[in-house]
Design a protein around this motif. Structure first.
Motif, PDB file in Angstrom:
ATOM      1  N   ASP A  52       0.863  -1.183   0.000  1.00  0.00           N
ATOM      2  CA  ASP A  52       0.000   0.000   0.000  1.00  0.00           C
ATOM      3  C   ASP A  52       0.896   1.229   0.000  1.00  0.00           C
ATOM      4  O   ASP A  52       2.068   1.172   0.380  1.00  0.00           O
ATOM      5  CB  ASP A  52      -0.893  -0.004   1.244  1.00  0.00           C
ATOM      6  CG  ASP A  52      -2.137   0.859   1.080  1.00  0.00           C
ATOM      7  OD1 ASP A  52      -2.371   1.352  -0.036  1.00  0.00           O
ATOM      8  OD2 ASP A  52      -2.877   1.039   2.064  1.00  0.00           O
ATOM      9  N   GLU A  53       0.336   2.349  -0.436  1.00  0.00           N
ATOM     10  CA  GLU A  53       1.049   3.635  -0.398  1.00  0.00           C
ATOM     11  C   GLU A  53       2.403   3.598  -1.084  1.00  0.00           C
ATOM     12  O   GLU A  53       3.421   3.795  -0.414  1.00  0.00           O
ATOM     13  CB  GLU A  53       1.182   4.125   1.059  1.00  0.00           C
ATOM     14  CG  GLU A  53      -0.135   4.370   1.755  1.00  0.00           C
ATOM     15  CD  GLU A  53       0.050   4.846   3.187  1.00  0.00           C
ATOM     16  OE1 GLU A  53       1.173   5.267   3.554  1.00  0.00           O
ATOM     17  OE2 GLU A  53      -0.923   4.796   3.931  1.00  0.00           O
ATOM     18  N   PRO A  54       2.500   3.404  -2.377  1.00  0.00           N
ATOM     19  CA  PRO A  54       1.459   3.273  -3.397  1.00  0.00           C
ATOM     20  C   PRO A  54       0.852   1.872  -3.424  1.00  0.00           C
ATOM     21  O   PRO A  54       1.427   0.931  -2.861  1.00  0.00           O
ATOM     22  CB  PRO A  54       2.213   3.554  -4.706  1.00  0.00           C
ATOM     23  CG  PRO A  54       3.608   3.105  -4.433  1.00  0.00           C
ATOM     24  CD  PRO A  54       3.850   3.442  -2.987  1.00  0.00           C
TER      25      PRO A  54
ATOM     26  N   LEU B 253       3.948  10.799  -1.153  1.00  0.00           N
ATOM     27  CA  LEU B 253       2.991  10.321  -2.151  1.00  0.00           C
ATOM     28  C   LEU B 253       2.048  11.427  -2.583  1.00  0.00           C
ATOM     29  O   LEU B 253       1.710  12.317  -1.801  1.00  0.00           O
ATOM     30  CB  LEU B 253       2.179   9.162  -1.581  1.00  0.00           C
ATOM     31  CG  LEU B 253       2.915   7.859  -1.305  1.00  0.00           C
ATOM     32  CD1 LEU B 253       1.976   6.910  -0.587  1.00  0.00           C
ATOM     33  CD2 LEU B 253       3.406   7.236  -2.586  1.00  0.00           C
TER      34      LEU B 253
ATOM     35  N   LYS C 234      -1.339  12.832  -2.923  1.00  0.00           N
ATOM     36  CA  LYS C 234      -2.593  12.571  -2.210  1.00  0.00           C
ATOM     37  C   LYS C 234      -3.720  12.220  -3.179  1.00  0.00           C
ATOM     38  O   LYS C 234      -4.594  11.419  -2.865  1.00  0.00           O
ATOM     39  CB  LYS C 234      -2.980  13.793  -1.368  1.00  0.00           C
ATOM     40  CG  LYS C 234      -2.053  14.043  -0.181  1.00  0.00           C
ATOM     41  CD  LYS C 234      -2.518  15.243   0.623  1.00  0.00           C
ATOM     42  CE  LYS C 234      -1.602  15.492   1.815  1.00  0.00           C
ATOM     43  NZ  LYS C 234      -2.038  16.670   2.602  1.00  0.00           N
TER      44      LYS C 234
ATOM     45  N   GLY D 290      -2.332   8.615  -4.919  1.00  0.00           N
ATOM     46  CA  GLY D 290      -1.774   7.579  -4.069  1.00  0.00           C
ATOM     47  C   GLY D 290      -0.536   6.941  -4.662  1.00  0.00           C
ATOM     48  O   GLY D 290      -0.236   5.784  -4.422  1.00  0.00           O
TER      49      GLY D 290
END
Length: 328
Positions: free
Chosen positions: A99-101, A212, A214, A217
């Motif tokens: 996650d994130e990205p 990142l 916003k 993402g």
């Protein structure tokens, strides 16, 4: 004198020479002989021969490229030719995140296929794994299970997969030992934390890290050009032993990894679990493995010898190459 390319843009390259002097060098005649045309003629890790400038000892001209052990490339869609990312590496470090990205398994599958094509042993690093663990408490259990499933599939295929976190330190000691005394190229999409991993391994090496977007993402490019970095591994990761070394080629973040020199009909050759079945279909090497009767690869998927996830990934990449869309 011989030297190793550290980085470069246009026709100017930083070369670390055998006399331990780092020189700014241009290519003599602006053309260097290579086996094929590239977007950039040289990459970090290339070994070259230079002539030292007769007036300025810190400058020179590159007069020859020494034979390469290997190269790692991608197709540069803007330049319409292959782009060299790294040369003469021991391993390719494919960095991804849960996650994130967001987790993008087809990005990794593309890079794995390119590594197989070029004979480079890849290692998959799932950085920010603390985010995957938090998914279980955030009610995202199904998403976590899908990520774990894909990581396990790669492991079952024989790829080394590391679950790590530059933030918490999880897995960093094992990673440092793997990289010791090697030259490895870090490849991944923007924002996966390649520079953060390097900063943790050598606390005297401070590479710029980014945040990142916003809105999307995804990461912003913080490494703008590939560069070879010499690391002195943090002694806390090496059981207190001082002076352990590793060499890293930190490549710019990639949003779309487009395969180079792999035709759609040959893609199955670079998915290692497909390889035993290639050529054994009713239509032999002409089989597309999509709709033909008697396709051994489709039979292998039905029998569980090839996972549905990897077959789906192969099919999407195959159709992307065939149609020129390069979907990710």
């Amino acid at each position: 004198m011989n030297g190793t390319v550290i980085d470069g843009t246009n026709n100017t390259f930083t070369v670390e020479c055998d006399d331990e002097i780092i020189r700014a060098c241009t290519i003599k005649g602006k053309v260097i002989k290579t086996e094929k045309e590239f977007y950039n003629p040289l990459a970090p890790g290339d070994n070259v021969v230079i002539e030292i400038d007769s007036i300025n000892n810190e400058k020179g001209q590159i007069i020859a490229l020494l034979p390469r052990k290997n190269t790692f490339v991608r197709w540069n869609t803007k330049g319409r030719c292959p782009q060299l990312l790294a040369s003469n590496v021991d391993n390719l470090i494919l960095v991804t995140t849960p996650d994130e990205p967001p987790f993008r398994p087809r990005f990794t599958d593309r890079a794995l296929a390119q590594a197989e094509h070029q004979g480079i042993e890849p290692i998959i690093v799932c950085n920010k794994y603390d985010l995957a663990e938090s998914m279980q408490t955030d009610g995202r259990i199904e998403e976590f299970e899908k990520i774990e499933r894909r990581l396990t599939i790669w492991e079952d295929l024989g790829y080394k997969v590391l679950r790590m976190s530059a933030k918490t330190g999880e897995g960093m000691a094992q990673f440092a030992h793997i990289l010791e005394n090697k030259l490895c190229a870090f490849v991944g999409q923007s924002g996966v934390g390649k520079s953060s991993l390097i900063n943790v391994m050598d606390n005297t090496c401070v590479l710029k890290t980014g945040s990142l977007s916003k809105k999307y993402g995804r990461g912003n490019h913080t490494t703008t050009k590939g560069s070879l970095v010499h690391l002195t591994l943090n002694e806390s990761l090496m059981e207190g032993i001082k002076g352990c070394k590793a060499n890293i080629i930190d490549t710019p973040g990639i949003r779309l990894f487009v395969l180079d020199d792999i035709e759609a009909q040959d893609l199955a050759l670079y998915f290692k679990e497909f390889l035993p079945f290639v050529g054994k279909c009713n239509f032999g090497m002409s089989c597309s493995h999509i709709a033909e009767h008697g396709c051994r690869i489709k039979e292998a998927v039905a029998n569980g010898e090839i996972t549905e996830e990897r077959y789906d990934s192969w099919q999407r990449i195959y159709l992307g190459i065939k149609n020129g869309t390069n979907e990710d």
